[in-house]
Design a protein around this motif. Structure first.
Motif, mmCIF file in Angstrom:
data_model
loop_
_atom_site.group_PDB
_atom_site.id
_atom_site.type_symbol
_atom_site.label_atom_id
_atom_site.label_comp_id
_atom_site.label_asym_id
_atom_site.label_seq_id
_atom_site.Cartn_x
_atom_site.Cartn_y
_atom_site.Cartn_z
ATOM 1 N N GLU A 9 10.661 -8.805 16.661
ATOM 2 C CA GLU A 9 11.508 -8.183 15.651
ATOM 3 C C GLU A 9 11.464 -8.963 14.343
ATOM 4 O OE1 GLU A 9 14.115 -5.144 14.363
ATOM 5 O OE2 GLU A 9 12.758 -5.372 16.063
ATOM 6 N N ALA A 10 11.453 -10.308 14.458
ATOM 7 C CA ALA A 10 11.379 -11.153 13.255
ATOM 8 C C ALA A 10 10.064 -10.928 12.529
ATOM 9 C CB ALA A 10 11.543 -12.620 13.639
ATOM 10 N N ASP A 11 8.985 -10.849 13.313
ATOM 11 C CA ASP A 11 7.672 -10.610 12.708
ATOM 12 C C ASP A 11 7.617 -9.250 12.026
ATOM 13 O OD1 ASP A 11 6.781 -13.032 13.563
ATOM 14 O OD2 ASP A 11 5.702 -12.267 15.320
ATOM 15 N N ARG A 12 8.264 -8.260 12.654
ATOM 16 C CA ARG A 12 8.260 -6.916 12.086
ATOM 17 C C ARG A 12 8.974 -6.895 10.742
ATOM 18 N NH1 ARG A 12 11.244 -2.405 11.775
ATOM 19 N NH2 ARG A 12 13.034 -3.322 12.841
ATOM 20 N N HIS A 13 10.119 -7.607 10.675
ATOM 21 C CA HIS A 13 10.857 -7.655 9.425
ATOM 22 C C HIS A 13 10.095 -8.443 8.363
ATOM 23 C CE1 HIS A 13 14.385 -5.471 10.556
ATOM 24 N NE2 HIS A 13 14.616 -6.243 11.616
ATOM 25 N N ALA A 14 9.415 -9.518 8.803
ATOM 26 C CA ALA A 14 8.631 -10.307 7.846
ATOM 27 C C ALA A 14 7.516 -9.460 7.250
ATOM 28 C CB ALA A 14 8.050 -11.542 8.532
ATOM 29 N N ALA A 15 6.904 -8.634 8.113
ATOM 30 C CA ALA A 15 5.811 -7.790 7.633
ATOM 31 C C ALA A 15 6.308 -6.774 6.613
ATOM 32 C CB ALA A 15 5.151 -7.082 8.809
ATOM 33 N N ALA A 16 7.602 -6.425 6.740
ATOM 34 C CA ALA A 16 8.165 -5.457 5.809
ATOM 35 C C ALA A 16 8.836 -6.110 4.609
ATOM 36 C CB ALA A 16 9.178 -4.583 6.546
ATOM 37 N N ASP A 17 8.731 -7.429 4.496
ATOM 38 C CA ASP A 17 9.353 -8.184 3.403
ATOM 39 C C ASP A 17 8.836 -7.652 2.065
ATOM 40 O OD1 ASP A 17 10.256 -10.036 1.543
ATOM 41 O OD2 ASP A 17 9.891 -11.751 2.839
ATOM 42 N N PRO A 18 9.738 -7.209 1.197
ATOM 43 C CA PRO A 18 9.277 -6.660 -0.090
ATOM 44 C C PRO A 18 8.611 -7.698 -0.987
ATOM 45 C CG PRO A 18 11.660 -6.911 -0.063
ATOM 46 C CD PRO A 18 11.199 -7.158 1.333
ATOM 47 N N ARG A 19 8.784 -8.984 -0.699
ATOM 48 C CA ARG A 19 8.172 -9.999 -1.539
ATOM 49 C C ARG A 19 6.723 -10.211 -1.122
ATOM 50 N NH1 ARG A 19 10.697 -10.695 -5.548
ATOM 51 N NH2 ARG A 19 9.495 -12.530 -6.072
ATOM 52 N N ARG A 20 5.965 -9.179 -1.322
ATOM 53 C CA ARG A 20 4.525 -9.218 -1.049
ATOM 54 C C ARG A 20 3.801 -8.897 -2.339
ATOM 55 N NH1 ARG A 20 3.046 -8.581 4.371
ATOM 56 N NH2 ARG A 20 1.199 -7.398 3.796
ATOM 57 N N ILE A 21 2.898 -9.755 -2.738
ATOM 58 C CA ILE A 21 2.200 -9.595 -4.017
ATOM 59 C C ILE A 21 0.692 -9.603 -3.773
ATOM 60 C CG2 ILE A 21 1.786 -10.595 -6.299
ATOM 61 C CD1 ILE A 21 4.614 -9.590 -6.022
ATOM 62 N N LEU A 22 0.019 -8.597 -4.313
ATOM 63 C CA LEU A 22 -1.445 -8.535 -4.272
ATOM 64 C C LEU A 22 -1.945 -8.424 -5.707
ATOM 65 C CD1 LEU A 22 -4.215 -8.185 -2.909
ATOM 66 C CD2 LEU A 22 -3.717 -5.724 -2.731
ATOM 67 N N VAL A 23 -2.670 -9.440 -6.156
ATOM 68 C CA VAL A 23 -3.205 -9.452 -7.511
ATOM 69 C C VAL A 23 -4.665 -9.918 -7.471
ATOM 70 C CG1 VAL A 23 -0.993 -9.788 -8.691
ATOM 71 C CG2 VAL A 23 -2.272 -11.780 -7.886
ATOM 72 N N GLY A 24 -5.314 -9.890 -8.622
ATOM 73 C CA GLY A 24 -6.707 -10.302 -8.648
ATOM 74 C C GLY A 24 -7.157 -10.687 -10.043
ATOM 75 N N LEU A 25 -8.388 -11.136 -10.129
ATOM 76 C CA LEU A 25 -9.007 -11.513 -11.401
ATOM 77 C C LEU A 25 -10.260 -10.686 -11.603
ATOM 78 C CD1 LEU A 25 -9.330 -13.408 -13.887
ATOM 79 C CD2 LEU A 25 -10.578 -14.979 -12.385
ATOM 80 N N ILE A 26 -10.333 -9.983 -12.736
ATOM 81 C CA ILE A 26 -11.523 -9.220 -13.103
ATOM 82 C C ILE A 26 -12.353 -10.034 -14.086
ATOM 83 C CG2 ILE A 26 -12.391 -7.169 -14.287
ATOM 84 C CD1 ILE A 26 -10.000 -5.651 -13.458
ATOM 85 N N GLY A 27 -13.645 -10.145 -13.827
ATOM 86 C CA GLY A 27 -14.531 -10.837 -14.754
ATOM 87 C C GLY A 27 -15.943 -10.848 -14.229
ATOM 88 N N ARG A 28 -16.786 -11.626 -14.869
ATOM 89 C CA ARG A 28 -18.162 -11.813 -14.421
ATOM 90 C C ARG A 28 -18.448 -13.308 -14.285
ATOM 91 N NH1 ARG A 28 -21.609 -7.578 -14.274
ATOM 92 N NH2 ARG A 28 -20.931 -5.600 -15.221
ATOM 93 N N GLY A 29 -19.095 -13.682 -13.214
ATOM 94 C CA GLY A 29 -19.451 -15.083 -12.998
ATOM 95 C C GLY A 29 -18.238 -15.962 -12.791
ATOM 96 N N ILE A 30 -17.284 -15.512 -11.980
ATOM 97 C CA ILE A 30 -15.986 -16.197 -11.858
ATOM 98 C C ILE A 30 -15.785 -16.847 -10.494
ATOM 99 C CG2 ILE A 30 -14.793 -14.876 -13.631
ATOM 100 C CD1 ILE A 30 -13.843 -12.946 -11.501
ATOM 101 N N GLN A 31 -16.861 -17.110 -9.772
ATOM 102 C CA GLN A 31 -16.720 -17.650 -8.430
ATOM 103 C C GLN A 31 -16.119 -19.067 -8.389
ATOM 104 O OE1 GLN A 31 -17.276 -15.859 -5.513
ATOM 105 N NE2 GLN A 31 -17.317 -14.233 -7.047
ATOM 106 N N LEU A 32 -16.133 -19.783 -9.510
ATOM 107 C CA LEU A 32 -15.546 -21.127 -9.549
ATOM 108 C C LEU A 32 -14.100 -21.122 -10.054
ATOM 109 C CD1 LEU A 32 -18.507 -23.290 -10.928
ATOM 110 C CD2 LEU A 32 -17.605 -23.267 -8.614
#
Length: 308
Positions: A9-32
């Motif tokens: 049940e705790a894991d289920r609630h954690a999975a539903a935690d609204p504090r989930r952020i998915l972001v990224g970086l767009i560019g070229r040659g940015i592996q470093l």
């Protein structure tokens, strides 16, 4: 059995935690890029399920993917926002719905927040460089400064330099028309005689107090040095906003010749901190993000896995 059920049940609630952020970086040659490490470390410290992905156009299909397709991809898969780096900081503007005051004034975007079905562009480069310069170059002479590069990053750095007390800013770009357009915009805001366009870097570098590289030259993707090393005098400070690799050829040559130097580290940390705040609404711990930056090193992240 009850304990297992409680754990589930705790894991289920954690999975539903609204504090989930998915972001990224767009560019070229940015592996470093160290930006993912900084964001994810601060997210963990705040108890947020924070995921940061590199959307490197050089490693997506045949490398010919269009920017609008990458944006559509990010929205489709539920990204909360994106950082934007070379070469997209100005190209992305027509694809956005709204610009912050800073992004509109500078004409460059390095952070996009997806909110309510809208794409909102921001510029944290300006604040990042200004803070870096204030903290690490407080006593540097700044009567005349040469800025190399009048693109998206250059526009942000130019305004930061002028607001930091630079008396006269000399702009040099291999595309002179681009430098002229930026100079005209800066003149309208800061007044006449504060900004000039240089036709060649050799003449422009003479008798300046400092030189700032805001071109992509020196990146792992574009190795090299943006001006001849002989132009680096020991009484002239040198700053480079490139930070992957952290020790660029320009900075290495400048140190060897006795120049005071400013690497791209501090700007990278401060712009990332402001972007983190835009993505989460939380003011991050700058020192913790800097520690994550320092711990990352210059080892490329896997291609299957880059602020900036």
């Amino acid at each position: 059995m009850a304990s297992v059920s409680a754990s589930f049940e705790a894991d289920r609630h954690a999975a539903a935690d609204p504090r989930r952020i998915l972001v990224g970086l767009i560019g070229r040659g940015i592996q470093l890029s160290r930006t993912p490490a900084m964001h994810e470390a601060e997210g963990r410290a705040r108890g947020i399920a924070y995921i940061y992905r590199l959307l490197d156009a050089d490693h997506m299909g045949d490398g010919a993917l269009r920017l609008d397709d990458i944006l559509a991809f990010a929205e489709h898969f539920g990204f909360d926002g994106l950082n934007v780096t070379f070469p997209y900081k100005q190209e992305i503007i027509p694809l956005l719905d709204e610009l912050s005051e800073a992004a509109e004034r500078i004409g460059s975007v390095n952070t996009v927040v997806f909110s309510g079905g809208r794409r909102i562009g921001h510029n944290t480069d300006f604040w990042g460089f200004k803070e870096s310069f204030r903290l690490e170059m407080a006593n540097a002479e700044r009567d005349t400064v040469l800025l190399l590069g009048a693109g998206g990053a250059g526009a942000a750095v130019a305004q930061a330099l002028l607001e930091s007390g630079v008396g006269q800013l000399r702009l040099f770009d291999i595309e002179e028309a681009k430098a002229a357009a930026l100079a005209a915009e800066l003149t309208s805001r800061f007044g006449a005689n504060r900004v000039t366009v240089a036709s060649d870097s050799v003449t422009a570098a003479a008798r300046v107090d400092g030189i700032v590289n805001a071109t992509p030259v020196g990146m792992a993707k574009l190795p090299g040095i943006p001006l001849h090393p002989a132009l680096l005098r020991p009484d002239c400070w040198v700053a480079d906003i490139v930070y992957f690799p952290l020790e660029t050829e320009l900075l290495s040559e400048a140190r060897r010749r006795g120049c005071r130097t400013l690497s791209g580290e501090s700007m990278a940390v401060h712009q990332a901190a402001r972007a983190f705040e835009l993505f989460t609404g939380i003011v991050p711990d700058i020192d913790r993000m800097r520690a994550a930056f320092d711990a990352f090193g210059d080892t490329p992240v896997p291609h299957s896995a880059s602020g900036d």
